[in-house]
Design a protein around this motif. Structure first.
Motif, PDB file in Angstrom:
ATOM      1  N   PRO A 136       6.906 -10.470  -6.494  1.00 39.49           N
ATOM      2  CA  PRO A 136       6.235 -11.884  -6.621  1.00 39.49           C
ATOM      3  C   PRO A 136       6.873 -12.780  -5.418  1.00 39.49           C
ATOM      4  O   PRO A 136       6.102 -13.618  -5.223  1.00 39.49           O
ATOM      5  CB  PRO A 136       6.777 -12.043  -7.915  1.00 39.49           C
ATOM      6  CG  PRO A 136       7.586 -11.097  -8.719  1.00 39.49           C
ATOM      7  CD  PRO A 136       7.633  -9.835  -7.763  1.00 39.49           C
ATOM      8  N   VAL A 193       2.780  -6.337  -4.570  1.00 41.33           N
ATOM      9  CA  VAL A 193       4.112  -6.468  -3.754  1.00 41.33           C
ATOM     10  C   VAL A 193       4.975  -7.405  -4.864  1.00 41.33           C
ATOM     11  O   VAL A 193       4.368  -7.687  -5.715  1.00 41.33           O
ATOM     12  CB  VAL A 193       4.010  -7.232  -2.559  1.00 41.33           C
ATOM     13  CG1 VAL A 193       3.426  -6.326  -1.427  1.00 41.33           C
ATOM     14  CG2 VAL A 193       3.288  -8.556  -2.709  1.00 41.33           C
ATOM     15  N   GLY A 253       0.828  -1.176  -0.092  1.00 44.54           N
ATOM     16  CA  GLY A 253      -0.144   0.113  -0.031  1.00 44.54           C
ATOM     17  C   GLY A 253       0.749   1.155   0.122  1.00 44.54           C
ATOM     18  O   GLY A 253       0.253   2.358  -0.201  1.00 44.54           O
TER      19      GLY A 253
HETATM   20  P1  NAD Z   1       7.157  -0.895  -4.957  1.00 44.38           P
HETATM   21  O1  NAD Z   1       8.664  -1.480  -4.725  1.00 44.38           O
HETATM   22  O2  NAD Z   1       6.973   0.651  -5.455  1.00 44.38           O
HETATM   23  O3  NAD Z   1       6.635  -1.191  -3.554  1.00 44.38           O
HETATM   24  C1  NAD Z   1       6.513  -2.434  -3.044  1.00 44.38           C
HETATM   25  C2  NAD Z   1       5.781  -2.446  -1.729  1.00 44.38           C
HETATM   26  O4  NAD Z   1       5.842  -3.744  -1.281  1.00 44.38           O
HETATM   27  C3  NAD Z   1       5.877  -1.391  -0.733  1.00 44.38           C
HETATM   28  O5  NAD Z   1       4.670  -0.738  -0.301  1.00 44.38           O
HETATM   29  C4  NAD Z   1       6.578  -2.046   0.396  1.00 44.38           C
HETATM   30  O6  NAD Z   1       6.126  -1.475   1.794  1.00 44.38           O
HETATM   31  C5  NAD Z   1       5.922  -3.521   0.401  1.00 44.38           C
HETATM   32  N1  NAD Z   1       6.775  -4.632   0.962  1.00 44.38           N
HETATM   33  C6  NAD Z   1       8.178  -4.984   0.463  1.00 44.38           C
HETATM   34  N2  NAD Z   1       8.445  -5.793   1.441  1.00 44.38           N
HETATM   35  C7  NAD Z   1       7.233  -6.142   2.396  1.00 44.38           C
HETATM   36  C8  NAD Z   1       7.387  -6.888   3.277  1.00 44.38           C
HETATM   37  N3  NAD Z   1       8.369  -7.731   3.728  1.00 44.38           N
HETATM   38  N4  NAD Z   1       6.241  -6.756   4.123  1.00 44.38           N
HETATM   39  C9  NAD Z   1       5.222  -5.893   3.803  1.00 44.38           C
HETATM   40  N5  NAD Z   1       5.370  -5.200   2.630  1.00 44.38           N
HETATM   41  C10 NAD Z   1       6.482  -5.262   2.111  1.00 44.38           C
HETATM   42  O7  NAD Z   1       6.582  -1.988  -6.199  1.00 44.38           O
HETATM   43  P2  NAD Z   1       5.401  -1.457  -7.263  1.00 44.38           P
HETATM   44  O8  NAD Z   1       6.061  -0.722  -8.225  1.00 44.38           O
HETATM   45  O9  NAD Z   1       4.145  -0.866  -6.424  1.00 44.38           O
HETATM   46  O10 NAD Z   1       4.865  -2.576  -7.548  1.00 44.38           O
HETATM   47  C11 NAD Z   1       4.090  -3.608  -6.825  1.00 44.38           C
HETATM   48  C12 NAD Z   1       3.829  -4.976  -7.817  1.00 44.38           C
HETATM   49  O11 NAD Z   1       3.111  -4.327  -8.672  1.00 44.38           O
HETATM   50  C13 NAD Z   1       5.137  -5.715  -8.335  1.00 44.38           C
HETATM   51  O12 NAD Z   1       4.658  -7.005  -8.544  1.00 44.38           O
HETATM   52  C14 NAD Z   1       5.095  -5.026  -9.786  1.00 44.38           C
HETATM   53  O13 NAD Z   1       5.754  -5.867 -10.659  1.00 44.38           O
HETATM   54  C15 NAD Z   1       3.673  -4.611 -10.095  1.00 44.38           C
HETATM   55  N6  NAD Z   1       3.615  -3.785 -10.959  1.00 44.38           N
HETATM   56  C16 NAD Z   1       3.877  -2.631 -10.789  1.00 44.38           C
HETATM   57  C17 NAD Z   1       3.532  -1.518 -11.802  1.00 44.38           C
HETATM   58  C18 NAD Z   1       3.996  -0.018 -11.764  1.00 44.38           C
HETATM   59  O14 NAD Z   1       3.533   0.735 -12.513  1.00 44.38           O
HETATM   60  N7  NAD Z   1       4.658   0.268 -10.554  1.00 44.38           N
HETATM   61  C19 NAD Z   1       2.918  -1.767 -13.035  1.00 44.38           C
HETATM   62  C20 NAD Z   1       2.324  -3.105 -13.191  1.00 44.38           C
HETATM   63  C21 NAD Z   1       2.787  -4.128 -12.333  1.00 44.38           C
END
Ligand code: NAD
Length: 495
Positions: free
Chosen positions: A124, A122, A13
């Motif tokens: 994968p 998050v 989030g």
């Molecule tokens: P990000 O790195 O910005 O955010 C990751 C989130 O995971 C953060 O909120 C972090 O606090 C949380 N997190 C990490 N380790 C944790 C733990 N041990 N416990 C709890 N929370 C934890 O990543 P993102 O860009 O938001 O992407 C998230 C997912 O969405 C990924 O699978 C990514 O491939 C996918 N995705 C992202 C986008 C994009 O535009 N950013 C587009 C398509 C798909």
């Protein structure tokens, strides 16, 4: 409206996707009256926030990324009173105890078991642990009240996708699992179904007898930005082709479903993937090409080559471009080539489908009249322009018979003054309403990986590459032009 009370939990989030896409989508749904009367959004993340400071971060994101921004503070106040933050570690049991309590409290307050949607935004490697814990949370309303949304990437090859499917399917019913491919939520992509199956005009000519070839091109002008760490282990084939492009191809090529029921539609999409001709070593050599961008100048600014980007191995062989020629071995598409390409640091940001029809059977006009001759083409532009153009020949006004291609255009901006919803709005609403049509079924994801595994294996086995092989701000490597030029065609680009 009559929607059931709903709880959204967003794992990740505090991440980029939540701020850029998920919260803005939910907020816009709220503004347009699509959120249920009773809802709670639980943001989960490791960062230390309280509810108020978390909401401030989300508000910043909304103002930066949302199509509407926050024009009305009162509306934001109303919406955000439904948001809470849970500082948590996704791999600790306590997180899920806390969630269970939040859900139980809401169910009591609302006097009805809420639909609970767990959104896994998050990395994968957290998919397994989160889904195992979630499956153990007691749900007052039973299974159909609990849904889990999985972001991409879904596996990094056939084996890992199968493993993840097996795990998810051992914990949930397929009807609870929503695998996102956000391309399927885009207006123009959804419109493929309407265009093909709500018009009598196109379907009779939508086959090998009339269509000469099809192109799907998804090009980006940006590089990998700050995603080097992720991208270098992935590449264009995994990041764009295996999911988005193949899904679009399925919509172009699928047989008419019997009804607009989720599984009917998804069955027809899987059929396409199964019918695509497999790649042996010869096909990989002739029908699949890859590339990687070099540095250069873009808009007066010097940019890095891929191997110089942060987080990238300086000897990386990861492809930032790939192009394929596919054949679909069924009656409809026998011998019709489907060319697809995707790349970063290309000359133009554009996602476009071009369907080129066969030429007229016999030319009757003199050659000087036909200098601008262009076979009929249907151009479906997904982004940034959202339009459908039918290119036809017409007489140019004047005293001579001179032919000129002209466009019959349906463009969204001109036709619909109100902005179209973002893909994530469509998909989140569908998840709330339990409609899986625009989500990927387990077998669909596996069929896409299965098709590409011979290419992945072959490419990963051949490492001494002539990379980089295309300059920034170009249309990709020369071998990609050669792939299509040897059949007498060219890549279509939007004017
Ligand atoms: P990000 O790195 O910005 O955010 C990751 C989130 O995971 C953060 O909120 C972090 O606090 C949380 N997190 C990490 N380790 C944790 C733990 N041990 N416990 C709890 N929370 C934890 O990543 P993102 O860009 O938001 O992407 C998230 C997912 O969405 C990924 O699978 C990514 O491939 C996918 N995705 C992202 C986008 C994009 O535009 N950013 C587009 C398509 C798909």
């Amino acid at each position: 409206n009559e929607q059931k009370p709903t709880i959204f939990t967003i794992f990740g989030g505090t991440g980029d996707l939540a701020a850029r896409k998920l919260i803005p989508a939910l907020y816009n749904l709220f503004l347009d009256g699509y959120m249920p009367k009773e809802f709670t959004i639980v943001g989960l993340g490791r960062t230390e926030y309280n509810d108020e400071s978390y909401k401030e971060v989300l508000l910043d994101g909304l103002n930066k990324y949302s199509r509407s921004g926050v024009a009305d503070p009162a509306k934001w106040g109303e919406f955000s009173s439904n948001i809470i933050y849970l500082q948590s570690d996704a791999s600790k049991e306590k997180t899920y105890k806390d969630l269970e309590q939040i859900i139980a409290d809401r169910d009591e307050q609302w006097a009805e078991a809420a639909t609970v949607i767990h959104y896994l935004s998050v990395a994968p490697q957290f998919f397994p642990v989160i889904s195992e814990y979630i499956s153990k949370i007691k749900m007052a309303g039973g299974k159909e009240k609990c849904r889990i949304v999985i972001e991409k990437p879904f596996g990094r090859d056939l084996e890992t996708a199968k493993e993840l499917n097996e795990l998810l399917q051992s914990l949930f019913d397929e009807s609870q699992i929503y695998r996102i491919d956000h391309y399927l939520g885009k207006e123009t992509v959804q419109n493929m179904m309407a265009f093909r199956f709500a018009n009598a005009l196109f379907e009779p000519i939508w086959n090998r007898n009339f269509i000469e070839h099809v192109q799907i091109s998804v090009t980006e002008d940006i590089g990998i930005e700050d995603r080097g760490g992720y991208y270098d282990g992935s590449g264009a084939l995994r990041d764009m082709l295996q999911n988005h492009i193949l899904q679009v191809l399925c919509l172009v090529a699928m047989e008419p479903p019997v009804s607009f029921n989720a599984d009917e539609v998804r069955n027809r999409r899987v059929d396409v993937l199964k019918a695509i001709r497999r790649f042996g070593p010869e096909e990989v050599k002739h029908n699949a090409v890859r590339g990687q961008y070099a540095g250069g100048w873009v808009g007066g600014k010097e940019v890095n080559g891929y191997r110089e980007e942060k987080g990238v191995d300086p000897n990386s062989n990861t492809e930032t471009f790939c192009a394929f020629k596919f054949f679909i071995d069924n009656w409809r598409w026998q011998n019709v080539p489907f060319y697809v390409r995707t790349g970063k640091r290309m000359h133009q940001k554009s996602s476009v489908i071009s369907i080129q029809f066969k030429d007229v059977p016999h030319p009757i006009f003199p050659s000087h009249a036909s200098e601008n001759w262009q076979q009929n083409r249907l151009i479906i532009s997904i982004q940034p322009e959202m339009s459908i153009r039918l290119q036809v020949q017409a007489k140019r006004p004047g005293l001579d018979m001179i032919l000129n291609p002209v466009d019959m255009v349906f463009d969204y901006d001109g036709t619909y003054p109100k902005e179209s919803p973002e893909a994530y709005e469509t998909l989140l609403l569908d998840a709330m309403e339990g409609d899986q049509t625009l989500f990927m079924r387990g077998d669909q994801v596996e069929a896409a990986w299965e098709l590409l595994m011979p290419v992945i294996d072959n490419w990963e086995g051949r490492k001494s590459l002539n990379f980089p092989n295309y300059p920034a701000d170009s249309w990709g490597p020369e071998i990609a032009e050669a792939l299509i030029a040897k059949d007498g065609f060219h890549w279509f680009t939007m004017p």
